[in-house]
Design a protein around this motif. Structure first.
Motif, PDB file in Angstrom:
ATOM      1  N   ARG A  38       6.579  -2.633   2.035  1.00 25.69           N
ATOM      2  CA  ARG A  38       5.168  -3.452   0.751  1.00 25.69           C
ATOM      3  C   ARG A  38       4.366  -2.524  -0.162  1.00 25.69           C
ATOM      4  O   ARG A  38       3.888  -2.311  -1.141  1.00 25.69           O
ATOM      5  CB  ARG A  38       4.504  -4.447   1.210  1.00 25.69           C
ATOM      6  CG  ARG A  38       3.603  -5.052   0.781  1.00 25.69           C
ATOM      7  CD  ARG A  38       3.159  -6.885   1.145  1.00 25.69           C
ATOM      8  NE  ARG A  38       1.981  -6.969   0.836  1.00 25.69           N
ATOM      9  CZ  ARG A  38       0.319  -6.444   0.639  1.00 25.69           C
ATOM     10  NH1 ARG A  38       0.000  -5.939   1.270  1.00 25.69           N
ATOM     11  NH2 ARG A  38      -0.383  -7.696  -0.253  1.00 25.69           N
ATOM     12  N   ALA A  39       3.426  -1.234   1.165  1.00 21.69           N
ATOM     13  CA  ALA A  39       2.829  -0.523   0.543  1.00 21.69           C
ATOM     14  C   ALA A  39       3.600   0.160  -0.099  1.00 21.69           C
ATOM     15  O   ALA A  39       2.590   1.242  -1.193  1.00 21.69           O
ATOM     16  CB  ALA A  39       2.226  -0.426   2.118  1.00 21.69           C
ATOM     17  N   TYR A  40       4.954   0.776  -0.119  1.00 23.09           N
ATOM     18  CA  TYR A  40       5.535   1.950  -0.492  1.00 23.09           C
ATOM     19  C   TYR A  40       6.092   0.677  -2.212  1.00 23.09           C
ATOM     20  O   TYR A  40       5.207   1.924  -3.350  1.00 23.09           O
ATOM     21  CB  TYR A  40       6.894   1.760  -0.215  1.00 23.09           C
ATOM     22  CG  TYR A  40       7.819   3.403  -0.947  1.00 23.09           C
ATOM     23  CD1 TYR A  40       7.138   4.585  -0.393  1.00 23.09           C
ATOM     24  CD2 TYR A  40       8.475   3.659  -1.820  1.00 23.09           C
ATOM     25  CE1 TYR A  40       7.845   5.647  -0.771  1.00 23.09           C
ATOM     26  CE2 TYR A  40       9.107   3.874  -2.879  1.00 23.09           C
ATOM     27  CZ  TYR A  40       9.034   5.589  -2.010  1.00 23.09           C
ATOM     28  OH  TYR A  40       9.679   6.323  -2.625  1.00 23.09           O
ATOM     29  N   SER A  98      -2.525  -4.824   3.349  1.00 23.42           N
ATOM     30  CA  SER A  98      -2.680  -4.948   5.032  1.00 23.42           C
ATOM     31  C   SER A  98      -2.860  -4.115   5.885  1.00 23.42           C
ATOM     32  O   SER A  98      -2.983  -4.155   6.940  1.00 23.42           O
ATOM     33  CB  SER A  98      -0.888  -4.634   4.931  1.00 23.42           C
ATOM     34  OG  SER A  98      -0.492  -3.573   4.359  1.00 23.42           O
ATOM     35  N   HIS A  99      -3.876  -2.838   5.547  1.00 22.53           N
ATOM     36  CA  HIS A  99      -4.473  -1.988   5.861  1.00 22.53           C
ATOM     37  C   HIS A  99      -5.695  -2.437   6.365  1.00 22.53           C
ATOM     38  O   HIS A  99      -6.216  -1.660   4.686  1.00 22.53           O
ATOM     39  CB  HIS A  99      -4.082  -0.696   5.888  1.00 22.53           C
ATOM     40  CG  HIS A  99      -2.644  -0.001   6.157  1.00 22.53           C
ATOM     41  ND1 HIS A  99      -2.196  -1.005   7.114  1.00 22.53           N
ATOM     42  CD2 HIS A  99      -1.113  -0.179   5.557  1.00 22.53           C
ATOM     43  CE1 HIS A  99      -0.715  -0.515   7.197  1.00 22.53           C
ATOM     44  NE2 HIS A  99      -0.537  -0.405   6.600  1.00 22.53           N
ATOM     45  N   ASP A 135       8.803   3.401   5.333  1.00 24.17           N
ATOM     46  CA  ASP A 135       7.976   2.931   6.576  1.00 24.17           C
ATOM     47  C   ASP A 135       7.497   1.536   6.684  1.00 24.17           C
ATOM     48  O   ASP A 135       7.288   1.184   6.921  1.00 24.17           O
ATOM     49  CB  ASP A 135       6.655   3.500   7.223  1.00 24.17           C
ATOM     50  CG  ASP A 135       7.110   4.837   7.771  1.00 24.17           C
ATOM     51  OD1 ASP A 135       7.850   5.036   8.310  1.00 24.17           O
ATOM     52  OD2 ASP A 135       6.148   6.141   7.583  1.00 24.17           O
ATOM     53  N   ASN A 136       6.698   1.222   5.434  1.00 19.91           N
ATOM     54  CA  ASN A 136       6.297   0.170   4.643  1.00 19.91           C
ATOM     55  C   ASN A 136       6.378   0.266   3.771  1.00 19.91           C
ATOM     56  O   ASN A 136       5.612   0.714   2.668  1.00 19.91           O
ATOM     57  CB  ASN A 136       4.521   0.042   5.257  1.00 19.91           C
ATOM     58  CG  ASN A 136       3.517  -1.364   4.656  1.00 19.91           C
ATOM     59  OD1 ASN A 136       4.509  -2.276   4.015  1.00 19.91           O
ATOM     60  ND2 ASN A 136       2.630  -1.658   5.413  1.00 19.91           N
ATOM     61  N   ASP A 175      -2.830  -2.505  -1.943  1.00 20.35           N
ATOM     62  CA  ASP A 175      -2.142  -2.835  -0.238  1.00 20.35           C
ATOM     63  C   ASP A 175      -3.571  -3.619   0.493  1.00 20.35           C
ATOM     64  O   ASP A 175      -4.485  -2.832   1.287  1.00 20.35           O
ATOM     65  CB  ASP A 175      -1.362  -1.643  -0.192  1.00 20.35           C
ATOM     66  CG  ASP A 175      -0.807  -2.261   1.389  1.00 20.35           C
ATOM     67  OD1 ASP A 175      -1.097  -3.612   1.862  1.00 20.35           O
ATOM     68  OD2 ASP A 175      -0.564  -1.170   2.085  1.00 20.35           O
TER      69      ASP A 175
END
Length: 153
Positions: A25-27, A61-62, A22-23, A59
């Protein structure tokens, strides 16, 4: 560090499918973080620099739960401050800054000029900033009251 990132890229490239991600970058960052943790487990002594490197892989982003709570508390505080403004000024500031209405929409909705809306927003935001900083700006609020009375149709 470069070796770790290269290995993370290789692991990502060896995946058969990407549709479950789904994400991206996070993966990727979680792959790199897991590889770093495996390396650290194999070592008997972990340097402080290595721990600092792991933090750079986080990460962002969250937002963290702590940041989410702090943001919600700040939002609630701003709403409480806006609620203390004179009724008309508070309503205009809320419509403009919280609900995202344009000055033109507010002016049309309230039957006033855009200039009056602009002035109310300016005074209201200034009063909110003063209250946020803990200043007591009674003169500003009374000026806002006078302006609200002077600009009524």
């Amino acid at each position: 560090m470069d070796e770790l990132l290269q290995e993370a890229y290789c692991r990502l490239a060896m995946l058969d499918a990407f549709d479950h991600i789904d994400n991206p970058r996070a993966y990727f960052l979680s792959i790199a973080r897991n590889l770093m943790l495996r390396r650290l487990k194999r070592q008997q002594i972990v340097s402080i620099e290595t721990v600092a490197e792991i933090e750079t892989l986080r990460d962002d982003s969250h937002p963290s739960p702590e940041d989410q709570v702090a943001s919600r508390m700040a939002y609630d505080r701003v709403l409480r401050i806006i609620a203390t403004l004179p009724e008309r000024c508070g309503r205009i500031v809320r419509l403009r800054k919280v609900e995202g209405w344009s000055q033109r929409e507010i002016a049309h909705h309230l039957g006033i000029t855009e200039k009056a809306v602009e002035k109310q927003v300016w005074l209201g935001v200034k009063a909110v900033r003063a209250a946020w900083d803990g200043e007591s700006d009674v003169a500003l609020l009374s000026a806002t009251d006078r302006l609200a009375g002077a600009s009524r149709p």
